[in-house]
Design a protein around this motif. Sequence first.
Motif, PDB file in Angstrom:
ATOM      1  N   ALA A 166       0.814  -1.209   0.000  1.00 57.34           N
ATOM      2  CA  ALA A 166       0.000   0.000   0.000  1.00 57.34           C
ATOM      3  C   ALA A 166       0.849   1.260   0.000  1.00 57.34           C
ATOM      4  N   ASP A 167       0.218   2.357  -0.430  1.00 59.78           N
ATOM      5  CA  ASP A 167       0.841   3.653  -0.228  1.00 59.78           C
ATOM      6  C   ASP A 167       0.763   4.010   1.251  1.00 59.78           C
ATOM      7  N   ARG A 168      -0.461   3.737   1.817  1.00 59.31           N
ATOM      8  CA  ARG A 168      -0.634   4.041   3.232  1.00 59.31           C
ATOM      9  C   ARG A 168      -1.342   2.887   3.906  1.00 59.31           C
ATOM     10  N   VAL A 169      -1.065   2.706   5.180  1.00 52.38           N
ATOM     11  CA  VAL A 169      -1.760   1.691   5.966  1.00 52.38           C
ATOM     12  C   VAL A 169      -2.530   2.409   7.058  1.00 52.38           C
ATOM     13  N   ILE A 170      -3.816   2.207   7.085  1.00 46.16           N
ATOM     14  CA  ILE A 170      -4.659   2.882   8.069  1.00 46.16           C
ATOM     15  C   ILE A 170      -5.106   1.842   9.084  1.00 46.16           C
ATOM     16  N   ARG A 171      -4.864   2.131  10.362  1.00 47.48           N
ATOM     17  CA  ARG A 171      -5.229   1.189  11.414  1.00 47.48           C
ATOM     18  C   ARG A 171      -6.448   1.717  12.160  1.00 47.48           C
ATOM     19  N   LEU A 172      -7.439   0.882  12.291  1.00 47.97           N
ATOM     20  CA  LEU A 172      -8.627   1.276  13.064  1.00 47.97           C
ATOM     21  C   LEU A 172      -8.634   0.525  14.378  1.00 47.97           C
ATOM     22  N   ARG A 173      -9.200   1.196  15.383  1.00 48.77           N
ATOM     23  CA  ARG A 173      -9.355   0.541  16.662  1.00 48.77           C
ATOM     24  C   ARG A 173     -10.560   1.147  17.369  1.00 48.77           C
ATOM     25  N   ASP A 174     -11.478   0.312  17.751  1.00 44.60           N
ATOM     26  CA  ASP A 174     -12.700   0.742  18.451  1.00 44.60           C
ATOM     27  C   ASP A 174     -13.391   1.908  17.746  1.00 44.60           C
ATOM     28  N   GLY A 175     -13.448   1.819  16.459  1.00 42.61           N
ATOM     29  CA  GLY A 175     -14.198   2.836  15.727  1.00 42.61           C
ATOM     30  C   GLY A 175     -13.462   4.135  15.537  1.00 42.61           C
ATOM     31  N   ARG A 176     -12.159   4.125  15.762  1.00 44.97           N
ATOM     32  CA  ARG A 176     -11.383   5.345  15.532  1.00 44.97           C
ATOM     33  C   ARG A 176     -10.155   4.991  14.708  1.00 44.97           C
ATOM     34  N   VAL A 177      -9.615   6.004  14.023  1.00 44.88           N
ATOM     35  CA  VAL A 177      -8.352   5.789  13.320  1.00 44.88           C
ATOM     36  C   VAL A 177      -7.258   5.797  14.368  1.00 44.88           C
ATOM     37  N   GLU A 178      -6.561   4.692  14.501  1.00 51.08           N
ATOM     38  CA  GLU A 178      -5.526   4.619  15.529  1.00 51.08           C
ATOM     39  C   GLU A 178      -4.245   5.264  15.017  1.00 51.08           C
ATOM     40  N   ASN A 179      -3.800   4.873  13.834  1.00 44.26           N
ATOM     41  CA  ASN A 179      -2.693   5.575  13.200  1.00 44.26           C
ATOM     42  C   ASN A 179      -2.659   5.318  11.720  1.00 44.26           C
ATOM     43  N   ILE A 180      -1.896   6.179  11.011  1.00 45.62           N
ATOM     44  CA  ILE A 180      -1.746   6.008   9.571  1.00 45.62           C
ATOM     45  C   ILE A 180      -0.261   5.900   9.286  1.00 45.62           C
ATOM     46  N   HIS A 181       0.111   4.832   8.620  1.00 47.58           N
ATOM     47  CA  HIS A 181       1.513   4.623   8.317  1.00 47.58           C
ATOM     48  C   HIS A 181       1.714   4.804   6.817  1.00 47.58           C
ATOM     49  N   VAL A 182       2.683   5.664   6.468  1.00 50.36           N
ATOM     50  CA  VAL A 182       2.972   5.884   5.050  1.00 50.36           C
ATOM     51  C   VAL A 182       4.184   5.044   4.666  1.00 50.36           C
ATOM     52  N   ASN A 183       3.983   4.162   3.679  1.00 49.46           N
ATOM     53  CA  ASN A 183       5.110   3.366   3.203  1.00 49.46           C
ATOM     54  C   ASN A 183       5.996   4.218   2.304  1.00 49.46           C
ATOM     55  N   ASP A 184       7.304   4.075   2.497  1.00 53.57           N
ATOM     56  CA  ASP A 184       8.200   4.796   1.598  1.00 53.57           C
ATOM     57  C   ASP A 184       8.074   4.219   0.203  1.00 53.57           C
ATOM     58  N   LYS A 185       7.818   2.957   0.202  1.00 51.31           N
ATOM     59  CA  LYS A 185       7.925   2.261  -1.060  1.00 51.31           C
ATOM     60  C   LYS A 185       6.877   1.164  -1.071  1.00 51.31           C
ATOM     61  N   ARG A 186       6.123   1.107  -2.143  1.00 51.57           N
ATOM     62  CA  ARG A 186       5.154   0.019  -2.263  1.00 51.57           C
ATOM     63  C   ARG A 186       5.861  -1.237  -2.724  1.00 51.57           C
ATOM     64  N   ARG A 187       5.590  -2.351  -2.052  1.00 47.98           N
ATOM     65  CA  ARG A 187       6.179  -3.597  -2.564  1.00 47.98           C
ATOM     66  C   ARG A 187       5.184  -4.259  -3.510  1.00 47.98           C
ATOM     67  N   PRO A 188       5.672  -4.706  -4.644  1.00 47.51           N
ATOM     68  CA  PRO A 188       4.746  -5.377  -5.553  1.00 47.51           C
ATOM     69  C   PRO A 188       4.207  -6.640  -4.891  1.00 47.51           C
ATOM     70  N   PRO A 189       2.946  -6.970  -5.113  1.00 48.64           N
ATOM     71  CA  PRO A 189       2.329  -8.128  -4.467  1.00 48.64           C
ATOM     72  C   PRO A 189       3.123  -9.404  -4.720  1.00 48.64           C
ATOM     73  N   GLY A 190       3.738  -9.492  -5.889  1.00 49.46           N
ATOM     74  CA  GLY A 190       4.495 -10.693  -6.220  1.00 49.46           C
ATOM     75  C   GLY A 190       5.596 -10.995  -5.222  1.00 49.46           C
ATOM     76  N   GLU A 191       6.047  -9.977  -4.516  1.00 50.88           N
ATOM     77  CA  GLU A 191       7.130 -10.197  -3.566  1.00 50.88           C
ATOM     78  C   GLU A 191       6.630 -10.561  -2.176  1.00 50.88           C
ATOM     79  N   LEU A 192       5.314 -10.429  -2.007  1.00 53.55           N
ATOM     80  CA  LEU A 192       4.767 -10.691  -0.661  1.00 53.55           C
ATOM     81  C   LEU A 192       4.718 -12.184  -0.407  1.00 53.55           C
ATOM     82  N   ARG A 193       4.934 -12.571   0.876  1.00 51.91           N
ATOM     83  CA  ARG A 193       4.851 -13.987   1.252  1.00 51.91           C
ATOM     84  C   ARG A 193       4.094 -14.100   2.566  1.00 51.91           C
ATOM     85  N   TRP A 194       3.159 -15.039   2.628  1.00 50.48           N
ATOM     86  CA  TRP A 194       2.566 -15.338   3.944  1.00 50.48           C
ATOM     87  C   TRP A 194       2.128 -16.763   4.044  1.00 50.48           C
TER      88      TRP A 194
END
Lengths: 248, 787
Positions: free
Chosen positions: A220-248
């Motif tokens: 993602a460009d940004r990751v938005i975290r919600l908690r109990d109905g509120r935005v807890e924090n927003i994290h801005v990625n410096d760099k988007r990783r292509p999905p092909g590189e993701l592993r889980w």
Amino acid sequence: MTADPAKRPEGSRNRDVVFETRGLTKTYLMGDVEIHALQGVDLKLYAGELVVMLGASGSGKSTLLNIMGGLDTASSGTVRYRDQELTNASDKALTLFRRDHVGFVFQFYNLIASLTARENVAIVTEISRDPMLPEEALALVGLKERLDHFPAQLSGGEQQRVAIARAIAKQPAVLLCDEPTGALDSKTGIQVLEALEHINEAMDTTVAIITHNEVIGEMADRVIRLRDGRVENIHVNDKRRPPGELRW
Amino acid sequence: MRTLNRKLLRDLATLKGQAAAIALVIASGVMTLIIAVTTLDALSLTQQRFYEDFHFAEVFADLKRAPESVAGRLRDIPGVNQVETRVKASVRLEVPGFDDPVRGLLLSIPEGREPLLNQLYLREGRLPEPGRAEEVVISDAFAEAHGLRAGDHIEAIIRGRLSTLRVSGTVLSPEYVYQIAPTDLLPDYKRYGILWMNRRALASAYGMEGAFNNVAVSLQSGASEAEVIDHLDRILARYGGIGAHGRDDQHSHRFLHEELKQLRAQAVILPTIFLLVSAFLLNVVMSRIIRTQREQVAVLKAFGYGNLDIALHYGMLTGLIVLLGSALGIGFGAWAASGLAAIYTEYFRFPEMSFRLQGWVVLLAVAVAAGAAMLGTLRAVWGAVRLPPAEGMRPEPPARFRRGWLERSALRHWLDQPARIILRNLARHPLKSSLSVLGIAMSLGLLVMGAYQLNAVDHMIDTQYRKVMRMDLHLTFSDPTPVRVHSELRHQPGVLAVETYRSVPVRLLAGHREYRTSILGMDEQPYLRQLLDGRQRPQRLPPEGLLLTDYLAQDLGLRVGDAVRVEIQEGHRQTVTVPLVGLVDEPLGVGAYMQRPALNRLMREGPAVTGAWLMIDSGQERALFDRLWDLPGVASIGMISEAERNIREYMDDTILMFALVFVLLATSIAFAVVYNNARIAFAERSRELATLQVLGYSRGEVSWILVGEILLLTLVALPFGWLIGTGFAWALNQAFSMDMFRVPLVITPGAYGFATAVVLTASVAAAVLVVRRLHRLDKVAVLKAVE
Ligand SMILES: Nc1ncnc2c1ncn2[C@@H]1O[C@H](COP(=O)(O)OP(=O)(O)OP(=O)(O)O)[C@@H](O)[C@H]1O
Ligand SMILES: [Mg+2]
């Protein structure tokens, strides 16, 4: 597939704001009990960005996405889509908004049981301005071979992919996806995420993805975290990783 | 084809059982209206055409004898258009190969040609040739009953002289559409025939040369019938006129009119009830079916389909079902109506049936059915589109659950889990449950009403022939006869009991209302012809005063104690006043009754009688008939068992045929409703039931949840259905009372039982069908497919 830093919101402040919510709350009344699903969400989504929303079960992710997509109305606060105020929009205006601008992937897929995979996509493309062919969209999610299957004849993951094909086929301006990979193995999941990224890149579509999978946040460009109905924090990625590189 | 339309057809295919059931309800509603109105229309149209084309007269008068020259004076009466004088003779007939007594009526026609009024429709052969004294044309019903053709011979005893007549043709007459002997209620074509003969021949045989004893008159347009009747009466009084009358009192016309009136009542009440019930059911069922699609509505909305698109989509679904149902209803309705109309032509002799399907009837029927179905559809669609899609897409919320009375009551201790689920399911949707109950109750009500009609007519005829008319034979004499005829009859071998009576034609007047009938002067405590009181017990005649059929008294606005003006139409022809002293409850016909001596006093005559009722030993019937016929003065012999048989046949063919059609329709509605309820319950519960089965509940237990719900709803509906049915029967009964007969409001246990049995059978059948469906259900697929 490395994202160009210039595309990122933080990199260029002049990116158009697509969605803007202010003090958004949603309260469900269950008998005598009030459930505060959202308790004041202030959030902006920018044109062309890809955001991932994370948060515990029940934190209000689906509720927020539904309200932004005009599927639900807030209890208080405002939502704006570009120049259009969605908060008190009429049913008709919301219908047009959804038809012309939004693609959805629902958490529970919500396919129409009496229609085949192809038809489930076609029913949306038929009322869109500039759609892909249903077959094309289904190919993007790897379902070329399942065009004429009914939902009951598809696996959960396949159903989910039909739901994604249905959302992307209309080539919408915004794509709202509620757990699009929840039912998929990592290989298929990545294939689906690549399709979403493709739409994001090729059409400059704003994409919001809800997930429980932290790893997906890396694309993602940004990751938005919600908690109990509120935005807890927003994290801005410096760099988007292509999905092909993701592993889980 | 647009994908949405494809979905429409697929949904329809999935719903085919339910759609067929709904189409059946629509078809039944449409059919009832079309059958009732079209049959009625066919009869009245045919009647009207026959009357016009064959110049049915408007005023009729009988008299003793007037010279033909009087006809000129009649023609001069203001308002009179045409005058046709006739000779009319009651005769005895003998048909080769038929032993029972046959009564005949001989009417004159001008030498060899059609009369001006009451013209004959020649079905076969030709009119008698001028100057041929032995030639007659006979009524086609009589010819048919005996297989008589042109060229056959019959014997007639005219004024005691036997003559052989040759049939030259068979005919129909607007005057005898309904051919019925004067003392009868129903036609008996074998035992009563109407014949037409050349005037000169009949006049000479009957001693009426240069004279006439009957006249038929037509009116100029705008003329007053009452004034013409008055005028005629004044002129004919000298010649033994017994009172002219209009069509209203003309036998055939009056019965036809009554029949049409009764049919009209049926045509209004039955379809109204049927259409309203089917409209209600359609509304409920369609809205429930659409409600099971609420998730799909939400999905369509989420992707930008507008409310109008969605309403149109489901409207089309309903529209297709309505179309199918209407087509079935119109087709079968027209078919059944033409069949019923044909049955009526057995009783009403018309040249041909004019049958047409009127556009407005079809339109009205379809509009009501479509309107109701659409309303239900749109109600449900509206409910679904009003929700934000996010909410609509959520599977039906398990949210609304409350701990109700059930959880708190003591019941829960001995209810097992499935039973608790059933009760909770029902209690959780009280509106839905009550609508289901109401739907089943309504269809049960229709069945009760149908069964009531079937049983009540039997009950009515039983009352008439077991309690009222207890004689075997009914004799009439040509003239008032001294009472000693009683002992003469009593001593005939084979006669077990005799009662004689005096009958006098009268006009009853009360205020501006009047009614033509006869007063029967009877024994103080008649046994063979009983007069029942309001509680169906035989009553005794008081020495003075008049009794009337309760329906007639009510019709004339008379109450016990009131004075009735009686215009006597025979002998001294005076108007006298007699007190109304009692009421008679009888299901068939209406009449006026007195003790005979009192009636004789009223007539200023000695003890005289004009008829007798006999109870006979059936073993000696044949021989007795022959002897009775040979008694001087016997004008007619009627067999009561024949009359009863005739009336039963008639009722079977007409009213009961109608009722049967409606019972069939009510049955199909009941099946459709119960089945639909079951299918909807199944659709609404299939996820839950599949889950339970996956969790380890046995097939039987899971089936029981569904079956129990269906049966419980049905059981709860029963008492309401009985109540509603009683109400429907009452409404029908109100519309059903008339001179000719009054069907009592007696709903036998059998009627309730039959209706209940049908509904229970339908429930069990529906339960079996859905349980089979449940067993075929792919649990995994259901759980997987979140629509
Ligand atoms: N229709 C509803 N009625 C009542 N409460 C609701 C309704 N929809 C959601 N909620 C409640 O609102 C809260 C937020 O729900 P939401 O679906 O947004 O959570 P979520 O973050 O999407 O969770 P998950 O990750 O499990 O999907 C939850 O506590 C949920 O129980
Ligand atoms: Mg969610």
